[in-house]
Enzyme design. Structure first.
Site, PDB file in Angstrom:
ATOM      1  N   ASP A  22     -29.062  38.646-120.099  1.00 27.73           N
ATOM      2  CA  ASP A  22     -29.692  39.960-119.983  1.00 27.73           C
ATOM      3  C   ASP A  22     -31.200  39.757-119.934  1.00 27.73           C
ATOM      4  OD1 ASP A  22     -29.965  42.732-119.883  1.00 27.73           O
ATOM      5  OD2 ASP A  22     -29.646  43.042-122.025  1.00 27.73           O
ATOM      6  N   TYR A  65     -31.192  46.623-119.723  1.00 29.48           N
ATOM      7  CA  TYR A  65     -29.909  47.082-119.166  1.00 29.48           C
ATOM      8  C   TYR A  65     -29.459  46.228-117.983  1.00 29.48           C
ATOM      9  CZ  TYR A  65     -31.584  51.179-121.769  1.00 29.48           C
ATOM     10  OH  TYR A  65     -32.091  52.020-122.731  1.00 29.48           O
ATOM     11  N   HIS A  66     -29.559  44.907-118.141  1.00 31.43           N
ATOM     12  CA  HIS A  66     -29.170  43.998-117.063  1.00 31.43           C
ATOM     13  C   HIS A  66     -28.150  42.953-117.513  1.00 31.43           C
ATOM     14  CE1 HIS A  66     -33.471  44.854-115.345  1.00 31.43           C
ATOM     15  NE2 HIS A  66     -32.625  45.851-115.116  1.00 31.43           N
ATOM     16  N   PRO A  67     -27.064  43.341-118.171  1.00 27.58           N
ATOM     17  CA  PRO A  67     -26.051  42.338-118.540  1.00 27.58           C
ATOM     18  C   PRO A  67     -25.433  41.733-117.290  1.00 27.58           C
ATOM     19  CG  PRO A  67     -25.190  44.555-118.865  1.00 27.58           C
ATOM     20  CD  PRO A  67     -26.654  44.702-118.549  1.00 27.58           C
TER      21      PRO A  67
END
Length: 553
Positions: A294, A468-470
Site C-alpha cells: 500500500d 487507499y492503494h492496497p
C-alpha cells in the site's frame, strides 16, 4: 432459479471487472456473466466529482474494511475502503489518473511478469484513454476512459507549481507521458463534468448487449472445480444460493482483499491456513493473500493568510450552490476533484526514479472529509511510493460473510522511516519558497516544532493514513517464485480455466494512484483471455534523471 451456463463468469464489477465485461462481450460471440455484491452507482454523490468523500463513507457503497492493529503505528486500526457498487473503487475514489512510472513496469518484468514491461503496457494505457487534450505517442485520444486536467482557477495551484521550480525541482508537462518526475498538473478521470468510473466508461454501454448479464447484490462464495479445472461459481443473492456453470473461464476481479479471500474459500492458497478452517485443498499456493502492499501518506497543512482557499465554499449555502450548478450544467467546482496539481520527486541521491508523490489541495481537510480545518488553509498529501513493508490478507473462518483479516504491517521496515522523514523535510522546504510568501501562515500540521527524527517519527506514527492503494496479494511471477500466484497471462498456477485480473496481480506496487494501472491490466488481460494478438509494443522513450546517482534534484 435454474442452473445457468455462460462462457465467462467475472466476479466483481470494479475497475477491472467492468473493463473485462465490456471487452469479452463486445464481439457478440461469447456469453458473459458479471457478478457484483453491491448495487447501482446512480447516485449524485458518486457521479458529482467534488462529492468524492461522501460515498467513501457510506456502507452502502463501501465494504468498510479495517486493518488489524498496526504495531508500528501505535496499534491503530486503519480504514481500508473498497468499493461495493458498480464500478467498484473507481466509483468511490479520488478520481486521480496516474499511470505509474515506466520503471515500475520494467521492475514487473524483472520480477517475472514477462511481457508487462513499459513497452508492452503503454499501448494498453493508450487504448483505454480518451484524453480531453487529445492523444499522442503516450496518451490515448479515442478510448473509453475520460481524462482531463483541471482548470487551475485557484491561485494556490500556480503557487505550488512555482514553489517546486524555486526549490530546484523539474517541471513536467505530463506526468503520465515521457517524464513523470517533477511538479505539474494532474489528470482526473472526469468526462463531461461527471465521474468517469469504470462503470460509466465501460459497463454502461456494454449492458445493452444481449450476451452480457450483470447481476448485482450477488456475493460469490466459492469457485467450483472438477479436478483442477474451474467449472463455475456458487453465489448468494438475498437468502438464496445459486450455481452458475462456465464453459470457458472463471475470472476473479474482486480486488486485493476479496480476490484472495475467494481463492482461499475455494481451496486455493496456503495449505495450513485452509486446513485450520476445514477447507479442502484444491491447489496449494502459499502466495495467495501474501505480499500485501500500500501507500501511506500524511497531510502537510499550512494556514493561508489570504481567503483564497476552498474554505470559503464550505458553508451549507455555498455547497448547495455548487451542487445546483453541477446538476444544471455539470460545470463549476462540482466538476473537479480539486487535486489539480501535484508532483513526483526523488527523496535522496542514488534513487533512480521518483519515490515520493505529492497531491496539492487548496484547502485543509482530511481526504475522507471527516475533519476540516477551522480556517483558510492548503495542504500537500505526501508519502513514499515504494515501501519495503509487506502484509497479508487471511481468512477469519470458512464463512464467506466473515470479513477477512487485513494486516499491512505498515512501517515495519527501517527504510520506511527514513523516507517518511524526508517527506516532512522536503515538503516543508517547498512551502518555504517565495511563491507561497503572500499566502503562507503558520504550519498547522505537523507544526513548526516537529523537527528532530524522533519528533517526526512520533507525528508519523499518530497521523499517517492509507492512500487507499492496497495491491499485490495474488501476484504474477516466474515459475520458481514460491509466492507467485499467477503466470504472466494472469492464469492461476496449477489449475485450469481460472484467472485473477485486478490490482492484486501486481508483482509490486506502482508509483501513484492505482486506478489507471488496474484498468490497463484488464485491457491487456482481455487480449490474453481471448487469445488475441497483443498490441504492438511501443518504442516511446521515457525519462531517467541524468546524474541521479549523485544528485537528489
Amino acid at each position: 432459479m435454474a442452473e445457468e451456463t455462460f462462457d465467462y463468469v467475472i466476479v466483481g464489477a470494479g475497475s477491472a471487472g467492468c473493463v473485462l465485461a465490456d471487452r469479452l462481450s463486445e464481439d457478440g460471440k461469447h456469453s458473459v456473466l458479471l457478478l457484483e455484491y453491491g448495487g447501482s452507482d446512480r447516485s449524485v454523490y458518486i457521479q458529482m466529482p467534488t462529492a468524492l468523500s461522501i460515498p467513501m463513507n457510506m456502507p452502502k457503497y463501501n465494504w468498510s474494511y479495517r486493518t488489524e492493529p498496526e504495531p508500528h503505528l501505535g496499534g491503530r486500526r486503519l480504514q481500508t475502503p473498497r468499493g461495493k457498487v458498480l464500478g467498484g473503487s473507481s466509483s468511490i475514489n479520488g478520481l486521480v489518473y496516474v499511470r505509474g512510472n515506466p520503471m515500475d513496469f520494467e521492475s514487473w518484468e524483472s520480477e517475472g511478469a514477462t511481457g508487462w514491461g513499459y513497452r508492452n503496457v503503454l499501448p494498453y494505457f493508450r487504448r483505454a484513454e480518451r484524453r480531453a487534450a487529445g492523444g499522442d505517442e503516450y496518451r490515448g485520444g479515442d478510448g473509453k476512459l475520460h481524462t482531463r486536467h483541471g482548470l487551475l482557477t485557484n491561485p494556490l495551484h500556480q503557487a505550488w507549481l512555482a514553489a517546486g521550480h524555486e526549490a530546484g525541482y523539474l517541471s513536467t508537462a505530463d506526468m503520465n507521458g515521457f517524464q513523470q518526475e517533477g511538479f505539474g498538473r494532474m489528470d482526473m478521470t472526469i468526462g463531461n463534468g461527471r465521474r468517469s468510473s469504470a462503470a460509466n466508461a465501460y459497463l454502461r454501454s456494454a449492458m445493452r448487449r444481449s450476451n452480457l448479464t450483470v447481476r448485482t447484490h450477488a456475493l460469490a462464495t466459492k469457485i467450483l472445480f472438477e479436478g483442477r479445472r474451474a467449472t463455475g461459481i456458487r453465489y448468494r443473492r438475498g437468502d438464496a444460493g445459486h450455481t452458475v456453470r462456465v464453459r470457458r473461464e472463471v475470472i476473479v476481479s474482486g480486488g486485493p482483499v476479496n480476490s484472495p479471500q475467494l481463492l482461499k474459500l475455494s481451496g486455493i492458497g496456503p495449505a495450513a491456513e485452509l486446513a485450520d478452517h476445514g477447507i479442502a485443498l484444491v491447489r496449494e499456493l502459499p502466495g495467495v493473500g501474501e505480499n500485501l502492499q500500500d501507500h501511506l501518506e500524511f497531510y502537510f497543512q499550512m494556514a493561508s493568510r489570504e481567503p483564497v482557499t476552498l474554505y470559503s465554499h464550505m458553508t451549507p449555502f455555498r455547497k448547495a450552490l455548487i451542487g445546483l450548478r453541477w446538476i444544471l450544467t455539470k460545470q463549476g467546482l462540482g466538476a473537479t476533484n480539486h487535486f489539480e496539481t501535484g508532483g513526483f520527486i526523488r527523496s535522496r541521491a542514488g534513487v533512480r526514479y521518483p519515490d515520493i508523490q505529492f497531491h496539492f489541495l487548496p484547502m485543509a481537510v482530511s481526504y475522507d472529509g471527516s475533519s476540516l480545518a477551522r480556517e483558510h488553509g492548503f495542504q500537500a498529501h505526501v508519502g513514499p511510493m515504494r515501501s519495503k513493508s509487506r502484509g497479508w490478507v487471511r481468512l477469519v473462518s470458512a464463512n464467506p460473510l466473515d470479513k477477512p483479516k487485513i494486516f499491512f504491517n505498515y512501517m515495519s521496515h527501517p527504510d520506511d522511516w527514513v523516507e517518511m522523514r524526508a517527506c516532512v523535510r522536503l515538503t516543508r522546504e517547498v512551502f518555504s519558497q517565495p511563491a507561497f510568501a503572500r499566502y503562507r501562515g503558520r504550519e498547522i500540521r505537523p507544526g513548526a516544532e516537529v523537527q528532530t527524527d524522533e519528533q517526526i517519527d512520533a507525528f508519523v506514527r499518530e497521523h499517517v493514513e492509507t492512500a487507499y492503494h492496497p495491491s499485490c496479494t495474488c501476484k504474477m511471477g516466474r515459475d520458481d517464485d514460491p509466492l507467485a500466484v499467477l503466470d504472466s497471462q494472469t492464469r492461476v498456477r496449477g489449475v485450469d480455466a481460472l484467472r485473477v485480473v485486478d490490482s492484486s496481480i501486481m508483482p509490486s506496487i506502482t508509483n501513484g494512484n492505482l486506478n489507471a494501472p488496474t484498468i490497463m491490466i484488464a485491457e491487456k488481460a482481455a487480449d490474453h483471455i481471448l487469445g488475441r494478438t497483443l498490441l504492438e509494443p511501443s518504442t516511446a522513450p521515457f525519462y531517467v534523471a541524468p546524474g541521479w546517482e549523485s544528485a537528489q534534484r
